[in-house]
Write a protein that holds these residues in place. Structure first.
Motif, PDB file in Angstrom:
ATOM      1  N   THR A 220      23.344 -22.674  -2.504  1.00 18.43           N
ATOM      2  CA  THR A 220      24.631 -22.745  -1.814  1.00 18.43           C
ATOM      3  C   THR A 220      25.193 -21.379  -1.430  1.00 18.43           C
ATOM      4  N   MET A 221      24.897 -20.320  -2.209  1.00 17.78           N
ATOM      5  CA  MET A 221      25.413 -19.007  -1.831  1.00 17.78           C
ATOM      6  C   MET A 221      24.617 -18.460  -0.654  1.00 17.78           C
ATOM      7  N   GLY A 222      25.161 -17.459   0.039  1.00 15.71           N
ATOM      8  CA  GLY A 222      24.542 -17.049   1.288  1.00 15.71           C
ATOM      9  C   GLY A 222      24.192 -15.593   1.403  1.00 15.71           C
TER      10      GLY A 222
ATOM     11  N   ASN B 167      32.510 -18.390 -13.212  1.00 13.15           N
ATOM     12  CA  ASN B 167      33.541 -17.777 -12.390  1.00 13.15           C
ATOM     13  C   ASN B 167      33.028 -17.714 -10.958  1.00 13.15           C
ATOM     14  N   GLY B 168      31.761 -17.283 -10.814  1.00 12.39           N
ATOM     15  CA  GLY B 168      31.022 -17.480  -9.570  1.00 12.39           C
ATOM     16  C   GLY B 168      30.162 -18.721  -9.771  1.00 12.39           C
ATOM     17  N   SER B 169      30.032 -19.546  -8.725  1.00 13.19           N
ATOM     18  CA  SER B 169      29.267 -20.789  -8.881  1.00 13.19           C
ATOM     19  C   SER B 169      28.259 -20.951  -7.750  1.00 13.19           C
TER      20      SER B 169
ATOM     21  N   THR C  46      37.924 -16.985  -7.667  1.00 14.43           N
ATOM     22  CA  THR C  46      38.773 -16.292  -6.673  1.00 14.43           C
ATOM     23  C   THR C  46      38.148 -16.307  -5.278  1.00 14.43           C
ATOM     24  N   ARG C  47      36.997 -16.975  -5.127  1.00 16.67           N
ATOM     25  CA  ARG C  47      36.305 -16.987  -3.820  1.00 16.67           C
ATOM     26  C   ARG C  47      36.488 -18.332  -3.126  1.00 16.67           C
ATOM     27  N   SER C  48      36.644 -18.262  -1.814  1.00 15.11           N
ATOM     28  CA  SER C  48      36.932 -19.473  -1.038  1.00 15.11           C
ATOM     29  C   SER C  48      35.755 -20.427  -0.973  1.00 15.11           C
TER      30      SER C  48
ATOM     31  N   PHE D 201      16.720  -8.464  -9.594  1.00 11.37           N
ATOM     32  CA  PHE D 201      17.663  -8.866  -8.537  1.00 11.37           C
ATOM     33  C   PHE D 201      18.053 -10.338  -8.629  1.00 11.37           C
ATOM     34  N   ASP D 202      19.349 -10.589  -8.383  1.00 10.67           N
ATOM     35  CA  ASP D 202      19.893 -11.948  -8.361  1.00 10.67           C
ATOM     36  C   ASP D 202      19.314 -12.770  -7.216  1.00 10.67           C
ATOM     37  N   THR D 203      18.746 -12.084  -6.232  1.00 11.26           N
ATOM     38  CA  THR D 203      18.241 -12.745  -5.025  1.00 11.26           C
ATOM     39  C   THR D 203      16.772 -13.164  -5.133  1.00 11.26           C
TER      40      THR D 203
ATOM     41  N   GLY E 264      21.137 -16.043  -1.296  1.00  6.98           N
ATOM     42  CA  GLY E 264      21.285 -16.780  -2.555  1.00  6.98           C
ATOM     43  C   GLY E 264      21.415 -15.826  -3.734  1.00  6.98           C
ATOM     44  N   PHE E 265      22.160 -16.260  -4.755  1.00  7.97           N
ATOM     45  CA  PHE E 265      22.397 -15.405  -5.940  1.00  7.97           C
ATOM     46  C   PHE E 265      22.270 -16.240  -7.218  1.00  7.97           C
ATOM     47  N   HIS E 266      22.570 -15.617  -8.368  1.00  7.89           N
ATOM     48  CA  HIS E 266      22.375 -16.270  -9.675  1.00  7.89           C
ATOM     49  C   HIS E 266      20.914 -16.660  -9.854  1.00  7.89           C
ATOM     50  N   GLY E 267      20.002 -15.983  -9.127  1.00 11.38           N
ATOM     51  CA  GLY E 267      18.591 -16.375  -9.147  1.00 11.38           C
ATOM     52  C   GLY E 267      17.965 -16.288 -10.536  1.00 11.38           C
TER      53      GLY E 267
ATOM     54  N   HIS F 246      18.206  -3.839 -15.752  1.00  8.06           N
ATOM     55  CA  HIS F 246      19.524  -4.002 -15.124  1.00  8.06           C
ATOM     56  C   HIS F 246      19.547  -5.212 -14.204  1.00  8.06           C
ATOM     57  N   ARG F 247      20.638  -6.002 -14.272  1.00  7.60           N
ATOM     58  CA  ARG F 247      20.865  -7.009 -13.240  1.00  7.60           C
ATOM     59  C   ARG F 247      21.405  -6.272 -12.012  1.00  7.60           C
ATOM     60  N   VAL F 248      20.738  -6.450 -10.872  1.00  4.11           N
ATOM     61  CA  VAL F 248      21.228  -5.883  -9.612  1.00  4.11           C
ATOM     62  C   VAL F 248      21.480  -7.050  -8.664  1.00  4.11           C
ATOM     63  N   LEU F 249      22.659  -7.056  -8.041  1.00  2.00           N
ATOM     64  CA  LEU F 249      23.066  -8.225  -7.268  1.00  2.00           C
ATOM     65  C   LEU F 249      22.144  -8.508  -6.093  1.00  2.00           C
ATOM     66  N   HIS F 250      21.917  -7.496  -5.249  1.00  2.00           N
ATOM     67  CA  HIS F 250      21.309  -7.770  -3.952  1.00  2.00           C
ATOM     68  C   HIS F 250      19.996  -7.018  -3.747  1.00  2.00           C
TER      69      HIS F 250
ATOM     70  N   THR G 207      26.188 -13.223   1.098  1.00  2.00           N
ATOM     71  CA  THR G 207      26.846 -12.647  -0.083  1.00  2.00           C
ATOM     72  C   THR G 207      27.217 -13.814  -1.005  1.00  2.00           C
ATOM     73  N   PRO G 208      27.716 -13.514  -2.212  1.00  4.80           N
ATOM     74  CA  PRO G 208      28.091 -14.614  -3.128  1.00  4.80           C
ATOM     75  C   PRO G 208      29.397 -15.313  -2.745  1.00  4.80           C
ATOM     76  N   LEU G 209      29.773 -15.261  -1.475  1.00  2.00           N
ATOM     77  CA  LEU G 209      31.022 -15.885  -1.040  1.00  2.00           C
ATOM     78  C   LEU G 209      30.807 -17.311  -0.542  1.00  2.00           C
TER      79      LEU G 209
ATOM     80  N   LEU H 179      31.258  -5.658  -3.889  1.00  2.00           N
ATOM     81  CA  LEU H 179      31.958  -5.917  -5.154  1.00  2.00           C
ATOM     82  C   LEU H 179      31.089  -5.586  -6.361  1.00  2.00           C
ATOM     83  N   HIS H 180      29.784  -5.784  -6.229  1.00  2.00           N
ATOM     84  CA  HIS H 180      28.888  -5.657  -7.386  1.00  2.00           C
ATOM     85  C   HIS H 180      27.978  -4.420  -7.350  1.00  2.00           C
ATOM     86  N   MET H 181      27.454  -4.085  -6.158  1.00  2.00           N
ATOM     87  CA  MET H 181      26.408  -3.049  -6.096  1.00  2.00           C
ATOM     88  C   MET H 181      26.846  -1.666  -6.618  1.00  2.00           C
TER      89      MET H 181
HETATM   90  C1  UVW Z   1      26.515 -13.620  -7.969  1.00  2.00           C
HETATM   91  C2  UVW Z   1      27.790 -13.874  -8.685  1.00  2.00           C
HETATM   92  O1  UVW Z   1      28.675 -14.508  -8.158  1.00  2.00           O
HETATM   93  O2  UVW Z   1      27.867 -13.419  -9.924  1.00  2.00           O
HETATM   94  P1  UVW Z   1      29.022 -13.768 -10.972  1.00  2.00           P
HETATM   95  O3  UVW Z   1      28.996 -15.245 -11.147  1.00  2.00           O
HETATM   96  O4  UVW Z   1      28.593 -13.019 -12.207  1.00  2.00           O
HETATM   97  O5  UVW Z   1      30.298 -13.257 -10.364  1.00  2.00           O
END
Ligand code: UVW
Ligand code: ADP
Ligand code: MG
Length: 397
Positions: free
Chosen positions: A225-227, A209-211, A238-240, A145-147, A176-179, A88-92, A229-231, A120-122
């Motif tokens: 660049t992510m911190g 969609n997330g970058s 859709t994220r600032s 984990f993405d981290t 950090g995410f997308h690890g 499973h991919r787990v975000l955090h 959280t993935p914001l 949003l993900h967990m």
């Molecule tokens: C961590 C993240 O933003 O994932 P996704 O790009 O799948 O939304």
């Protein structure tokens, strides 16, 4: 060994069933609009399923996945007992899980504690694990984990300049995410350069969609660049991304927003969608620009500018950079976007070859032979990385 990989997002669930002995992807599918109405698709060899299915939660999505892979006409296995393990991919993972782990009652409890770190993900991630446990009792499950890939960052890169107790007591820092994607990109880029991962310095640009962008030195993440959280970081669907936190306090006060509403505003109503008023999807943004929509153009120009700015700062951090690699939906498909990002960087040894850059969704070198820094497009493969970690953990049991 057959491994089922589940990549559960906030409103979607991607999956692959991989035969690890032959590396064959036996089935690959997507559950979309979970909690809204529910759309399902799967490809297994040349057999396809496409249908609307009600999926009020991730539990129904998992039930649909199981029914589709075991479908006698369009599936790929006769029985679930053929599956050796589930990854499973787990975000955090925060500071609790630095590497992939076997799912046990203890590790599950640890993941439950991290739900507030990834609201949003967990919940979807954990619901996916529980649903698989129920459907395949006793089959080992692994959390990836993405981290994890970002655990090598130094405190100068991951600390926020808040009172220290928030780090010590609440573990508030950059994670950090997308690890899993950045790790795959690091390995593949190294292979394409004929180097080992440990020798390669690169800037990995995961634009979807997330970058997020990751600076990699000798195969290890030194910044991203992510911190917390993935914001944080880049403008996204859709994220600032980055902003002065004071701006959100001002909006909260003006509109009398709760913290949850403010979180929603920044995560779900901002980015391309909020700026353009059109869509979160880059294809819609491109179409709107073609029709003369100036706000859509601004959103796209902001992404280009920000990626360029991060490339510049990571060049400074890394010193020697062997390659810059583009991946994920926008990075793999955005021909003009890649061109615009690297234009003007020739003085830094970054030279795009326009003809080679005319490519989508396949591995390619897109820089000129004379370019000091090589440019690549590499489709990411998070599922393969998750399957490999799962195999390693299960084989050691
Ligand atoms: C961590 C993240 O933003 O994932 P996704 O790009 O799948 O939304
Ligand atoms: N042909 C294309 N041209 C430009 N952008 C595209 C294309 N195909 C997909 N994308 C964009 O990629 C993004 C989705 O990327 P993806 O990596 O699949 O996202 P995620 O995994 O975060 O859901 C969307 O903004 C979508 O518009
Ligand atoms: Mg993604």
């Amino acid at each position: 060994m057959k491994i089922l990989v589940i990549n559960a997002g906030s409103s979607s669930l991607k999956y692959q069933l991989i035969d690890m002995d032959s590396s064959e992807v036996m089935a690959k599918g997507l559950c979309e609009r979970i909690g809204i109405d529910g759309k399902f698709s799967q490809t297994a060899g040349d057999r396809e399923i496409k249908m609307d299915v009600a999926m009020p939660s991730h539990a129904e999505a998992i039930a649909q996945v199981i029914s589709a892979i075991t479908d006698s006409e369009n599936g790929c296995i006769a029985d679930l007992s053929e599956i050796t393990a589930v990854g499973h991919r787990v975000l955090h993972g925060a500071e609790t899980f630095k590497e992939s782990v076997l799912v046990t009652p203890e590790t599950m409890a640890g993941m439950e504690e991290l739900v507030p770190f990834g609201p949003l993900h967990m919940p979807g991630n954990l619901m996916g694990i529980r649903a698989c446990e129920k459907a395949m009792p006793g089959v080992p499950q692994v959390a990836v984990f993405d981290t994890s890939f970002h655990q090598t960052m130094d405190p100068v890169a991951f600390m926020y300049a808040l009172p220290y107790k928030y780090y010590e007591e609440n573990h508030i820092r950059k994670y950090g995410f997308h690890g899993t994607s950045h790790k795959y990109i690091t390995r593949r880029t190294a292979e394409m350069l004929g180097k080992s991962s440990g020798e390669v310095n690169l800037i990995s640009c995961h634009l979807g969609n997330g970058s997020s962008i990751c600076a990699v030195q000798n195969g290890k993440c030194v910044d991203t660049t992510m911190g917390f959280t993935p914001l944080e970081g880049l403008i996204m669907g859709t994220r600032s991304g980055n902003l002065d936190p004071a701006a959100i306090f001002e909006i909260m006060e003006r509109e009398n927003l709760t913290p949850a509403q403010a979180n929603d505003l920044l995560n779900k109503k901002s980015g391309f969608l909020g700026l353009s008023g059109v869509s979160s999807d880059m294809r819609d943004i491109d179409a709107a620009i073609a029709e003369g929509n100036t706000r859509a153009k601004l959103a796209r120009d902001m992404l280009v500018y920000q990626v360029k700015k991060y490339i510049g700062s990571y060049l400074a951090v890394l010193g020697r950079v062997d390659a810059i690699t583009f991946t994920a939906g926008v990075g793999e498909n955005g021909i003009e976007l890649r061109r615009d990002i690297v234009s003007g960087l020739e003085h830094l040894g970054i030279e795009l070859d326009e003809k080679r850059n005319d490519t989508r969704r396949c591995e390619a070198l897109i820089s000129k032979d004379s370019s000091k820094v090589k440019l690549f497009v590499i489709p990411t493969n998070e599922e393969l990385m998750i399957a490999r970690d799962t195999r390693e953990i299960v084989e050691a049991l």
